[in-house]
Design an enzyme around this catalytic site. Structure first.
Site, PDB file in Angstrom:
ATOM      1  N   HIS A 154       3.996   1.646   2.250  1.00 33.40           N
ATOM      2  CA  HIS A 154       5.209   0.970   1.800  1.00 33.40           C
ATOM      3  C   HIS A 154       5.927   1.812   0.752  1.00 33.40           C
ATOM      4  O   HIS A 154       7.160   1.896   0.737  1.00 33.40           O
ATOM      5  CB  HIS A 154       4.873  -0.403   1.205  1.00 33.40           C
ATOM      6  CG  HIS A 154       4.208  -1.332   2.173  1.00 33.40           C
ATOM      7  ND1 HIS A 154       2.953  -1.861   1.946  1.00 33.40           N
ATOM      8  CD2 HIS A 154       4.603  -1.813   3.376  1.00 33.40           C
ATOM      9  CE1 HIS A 154       2.623  -2.651   2.958  1.00 33.40           C
ATOM     10  NE2 HIS A 154       3.605  -2.629   3.839  1.00 33.40           N
ATOM     11  N   LYS A 178      -5.363  -2.838   5.045  1.00 40.09           N
ATOM     12  CA  LYS A 178      -6.235  -3.611   4.169  1.00 40.09           C
ATOM     13  C   LYS A 178      -7.539  -3.948   4.873  1.00 40.09           C
ATOM     14  O   LYS A 178      -8.620  -3.876   4.280  1.00 40.09           O
ATOM     15  CB  LYS A 178      -5.523  -4.892   3.729  1.00 40.09           C
ATOM     16  CG  LYS A 178      -6.353  -5.749   2.780  1.00 40.09           C
ATOM     17  CD  LYS A 178      -5.637  -7.026   2.383  1.00 40.09           C
ATOM     18  CE  LYS A 178      -6.505  -7.881   1.468  1.00 40.09           C
ATOM     19  NZ  LYS A 178      -5.871  -9.160   1.114  1.00 40.09           N
ATOM     20  N   HIS A 190      -2.871  -1.976  16.534  1.00 40.36           N
ATOM     21  CA  HIS A 190      -3.958  -2.784  15.989  1.00 40.36           C
ATOM     22  C   HIS A 190      -5.167  -2.780  16.926  1.00 40.36           C
ATOM     23  O   HIS A 190      -5.029  -2.715  18.154  1.00 40.36           O
ATOM     24  CB  HIS A 190      -3.490  -4.229  15.752  1.00 40.36           C
ATOM     25  CG  HIS A 190      -2.316  -4.317  14.823  1.00 40.36           C
ATOM     26  ND1 HIS A 190      -1.016  -4.339  15.264  1.00 40.36           N
ATOM     27  CD2 HIS A 190      -2.265  -4.362  13.460  1.00 40.36           C
ATOM     28  CE1 HIS A 190      -0.202  -4.394  14.221  1.00 40.36           C
ATOM     29  NE2 HIS A 190      -0.928  -4.413  13.130  1.00 40.36           N
ATOM     30  N   HIS A 207       0.839  -1.192   0.000  1.00 41.20           N
ATOM     31  CA  HIS A 207       0.000   0.000   0.000  1.00 41.20           C
ATOM     32  C   HIS A 207       0.879   1.248   0.000  1.00 41.20           C
ATOM     33  O   HIS A 207       2.116   1.166  -0.045  1.00 41.20           O
ATOM     34  CB  HIS A 207      -1.003  -0.011   1.161  1.00 41.20           C
ATOM     35  CG  HIS A 207      -0.393  -0.085   2.525  1.00 41.20           C
ATOM     36  ND1 HIS A 207       0.494   0.853   3.023  1.00 41.20           N
ATOM     37  CD2 HIS A 207      -0.547  -0.997   3.534  1.00 41.20           C
ATOM     38  CE1 HIS A 207       0.844   0.545   4.254  1.00 41.20           C
ATOM     39  NE2 HIS A 207       0.245  -0.582   4.588  1.00 41.20           N
ATOM     40  N   LYS A 265      -5.127   5.069   9.901  1.00 49.34           N
ATOM     41  CA  LYS A 265      -3.921   4.448   9.371  1.00 49.34           C
ATOM     42  C   LYS A 265      -4.270   3.525   8.207  1.00 49.34           C
ATOM     43  O   LYS A 265      -5.289   2.829   8.236  1.00 49.34           O
ATOM     44  CB  LYS A 265      -3.223   3.651  10.482  1.00 49.34           C
ATOM     45  CG  LYS A 265      -1.962   2.936  10.033  1.00 49.34           C
ATOM     46  CD  LYS A 265      -1.427   2.032  11.142  1.00 49.34           C
ATOM     47  CE  LYS A 265      -0.293   1.147  10.640  1.00 49.34           C
ATOM     48  NZ  LYS A 265       0.143   0.166  11.656  1.00 49.34           N
ATOM     49  N   CYS A 308      -1.416  -2.801  22.744  1.00 46.48           N
ATOM     50  CA  CYS A 308      -0.898  -2.535  21.410  1.00 46.48           C
ATOM     51  C   CYS A 308      -1.574  -1.299  20.841  1.00 46.48           C
ATOM     52  O   CYS A 308      -2.798  -1.239  20.745  1.00 46.48           O
ATOM     53  CB  CYS A 308      -1.145  -3.730  20.488  1.00 46.48           C
ATOM     54  SG  CYS A 308      -0.672  -3.408  18.775  1.00 46.48           S
ATOM     55  N   CYS A 334       1.300  -7.396  15.250  1.00 44.50           N
ATOM     56  CA  CYS A 334       2.698  -7.010  15.486  1.00 44.50           C
ATOM     57  C   CYS A 334       3.623  -8.208  15.561  1.00 44.50           C
ATOM     58  O   CYS A 334       4.844  -8.047  15.514  1.00 44.50           O
ATOM     59  CB  CYS A 334       2.829  -6.241  16.800  1.00 44.50           C
ATOM     60  SG  CYS A 334       1.963  -4.680  16.850  1.00 44.50           S
ATOM     61  N   CYS A 360      -0.084  -9.992  20.265  1.00 47.28           N
ATOM     62  CA  CYS A 360      -0.730  -9.309  19.143  1.00 47.28           C
ATOM     63  C   CYS A 360      -0.260  -9.963  17.862  1.00 47.28           C
ATOM     64  O   CYS A 360       0.936  -9.895  17.534  1.00 47.28           O
ATOM     65  CB  CYS A 360      -0.384  -7.820  19.141  1.00 47.28           C
ATOM     66  SG  CYS A 360      -0.996  -6.962  17.659  1.00 47.28           S
TER      67      CYS A 360
END
Length: 475
Positions: free
Chosen positions: A20, A296, A142, A17, A293, A139, A129, A126
């Site tokens: 990256h 997907k 997420h 995405h 953030k 966390c 992570c 998690c």
């Protein structure tokens, strides 16, 4: 001087995405800029394929893990032409035998120091992570609830390296940029480091991963495995010597969510193995869409390939470098990308070069008297990129363009020609061409394709090319 720059290697549980793309483009600019300055450069990127989340994603897709990670790894490698990247090496942690050899070597070196021990453990895990968290910590990355996991794992004596990690950070031996991220890491280390789990049961991982040397019932924890790629990619004594052991700068470009792994765990791993430390860890912030953030699962994972196809690679690279804030997340919209492209590229440098070439061809038949630009642009770009401030670097480029346009408006070469003031006209046109050529040269690390097209328009020596819009307006 030699400059070794790496990106973090992303999980391949999904397609790439825009986040990256940000990291890849930032690292690419650093690499290209140093090459422009005559330095020896090696730029590494790749994919992290041994994560448990890849196993889970493959199962959900009904595909075997090897085929699944290969397909997604290919998507990341395919960003090279899309984003105009210049990486020298692309490592795949599951597919490259050199990586497994290197991980096994690092494990054995650490084991020889007595820094591993085995014990039962229960903690909050998690999966996003691939990390255990303390109950009071949670966390921040997420939304999914943490899973209670009980395992028998190998642990690394991280606590034994608290003092040495702290010394490396406080002394500047390992530089963390920006300063706000350095302060976060220092606070974490000063609070005291706890030993960390560095393996997972092979059964839980579905047999996927690198087996722990001497204990095939366990696989190496993905973060121990993945971090090692920066040295396992140098699977040759000469490569290792040139780009890790003796490199003047060893720079990691990473996202803010994985600072602890790089600035604490990786440092301790290297200390245990007796290897040199990275010199710099540059941390970028996140991109968001509508304040959320990129993800997907959230349905907002913007596809960089789609953006480049619709707006062009120059527009995409420029937005990532010009708009993204050094501190604080940056929200992406297509309209912001379009506006920035038109303001800085179509109406900015593209227009200045077109005006300049047209003036030289009109009044001097394409022949220009040589002149040297003295804008201080190269020094300004050097200073900005030494601090990893891509906004400041692109601002310097835009400032030089503004100066060129101001010269056109104040000197009014068409009036100089009408009045027969030939010497003044030659001086103005020569300075304009020199400024445009300097901007084009310094722009090359940021927009390699766009700068190459500008260079054709500007010609070389005492002749310019033909005017033609390099950055046409977007629909």
């Amino acid at each position: 001087m030699s400059f070794y720059v790496t990106t973090a290697i992303p999980y391949v549980n999904a397609a790439p995405h825009l986040g990256h793309a940000l990291e890849l483009v930032q690292a690419d600019v650093l690499a290209r800029h140093r090459r422009l300055r005559g330095q020896r450069v090696r730029f590494l990127t790749g994919t992290d394929e041994n994560a448990l989340k890849n196993v889970t994603a493959a199962a959900a897709a009904g595909v075997d893990v090897a085929s699944f990670v290969t397909a997604n790894a290919d998507r990341f490698a395919a960003l090279r032409p899309v984003l105009d990247l210049s990486f020298d090496d692309f490592i795949r942690t599951a597919a490259d035998a050199r990586h497994r050899r290197g991980v096994e070597t690092l494990w054995r070196r650490t084991a020889a120091n007595g820094d591993f021990y085995q014990r039962d453990y229960q903690g909050l895990y998690c999966q996003g992570c691939e990390q255990f968290y303390e109950p009071a910590e949670g966390c921040a990355e997420h939304d999914a609830p943490l899973e209670v996991v009980t395992e028998s794992n190998w642990f690394f004596r991280l606590s034994a390296y608290t003092g040495r990690v702290l010394a490396a950070l406080e002394s500047g031996e390992v530089r963390v940029e920006p300063a706000a991220k350095r302060n976060e890491v220092l606070a974490f280390v000063r609070a005291g480091l706890q030993d960390i789990s560095v393996s997972r049961p092979a059964a839980r991982a579905g047999g996927w991963g690198i087996p722990v040397p001497g204990d095939p019932s366990q696989v190496v924890y993905v973060w121990w495995d993945a971090l090692a790629n920066y040295v396992t990619a140098l699977d040759d004594p000469d490569l290792y010597r040139d780009w890790w052991q003796d490199a003047a700068e060893r720079v990691h470009v990473i996202g803010k969510g994985i600072v602890r792994f790089h600035a604490v765990y990786w440092i301790a791993l290297l200390l245990s193995a007796g290897l040199p430390l990275p010199t710099t860890i540059f941390v970028h912030e996140y991109l968001t869409v509508g304040g959320a953030k990129l993800s997907k699962s959230a349905g907002n994972a913007v596809d960089p390939g789609d953006l480049a196809a619709r707006f062009g690679g120059d527009a995409l690279r420029w937005w990532l470098l010009r708009e993204v804030a050094p501190l604080g997340d940056t929200d992406f919209t297509e309209e912001r990308l379009r506006q920035r492209y038109h303001q800085d590229l179509a109406n900015g440098v593209g227009n200045l070069v077109n005006r300049t070439v047209s003036l030289v061809r009109r009044y001097r038949s394409g022949v220009v008297t040589g002149s040297a630009a003295d804008t201080g642009l190269a020094s300004a770009v050097d200073r900005a990129l030494a601090g990893f401030d891509f906004r400041a670097a692109t601002e310097a480029l835009c400032g030089a363009v503004t100066g060129g346009n101001r010269l056109v408006e104040t000197a009014r070469p068409w009036e100089l020609a009408k009045q027969g003031r030939d010497a003044e006209l030659d001086a103005v046109l020569g300075e304009l061409v020199a400024v445009c050529r300097e901007v084009t040269r310094e722009l090359a690390p940021f927009l390699p394709s766009g700068a190459a097209r500008l260079a054709v328009r500007l010609g070389s020596g005492d002749r310019v090319g033909t005017p033609d819009p390099v950055f046409p307006r977007l629909a």
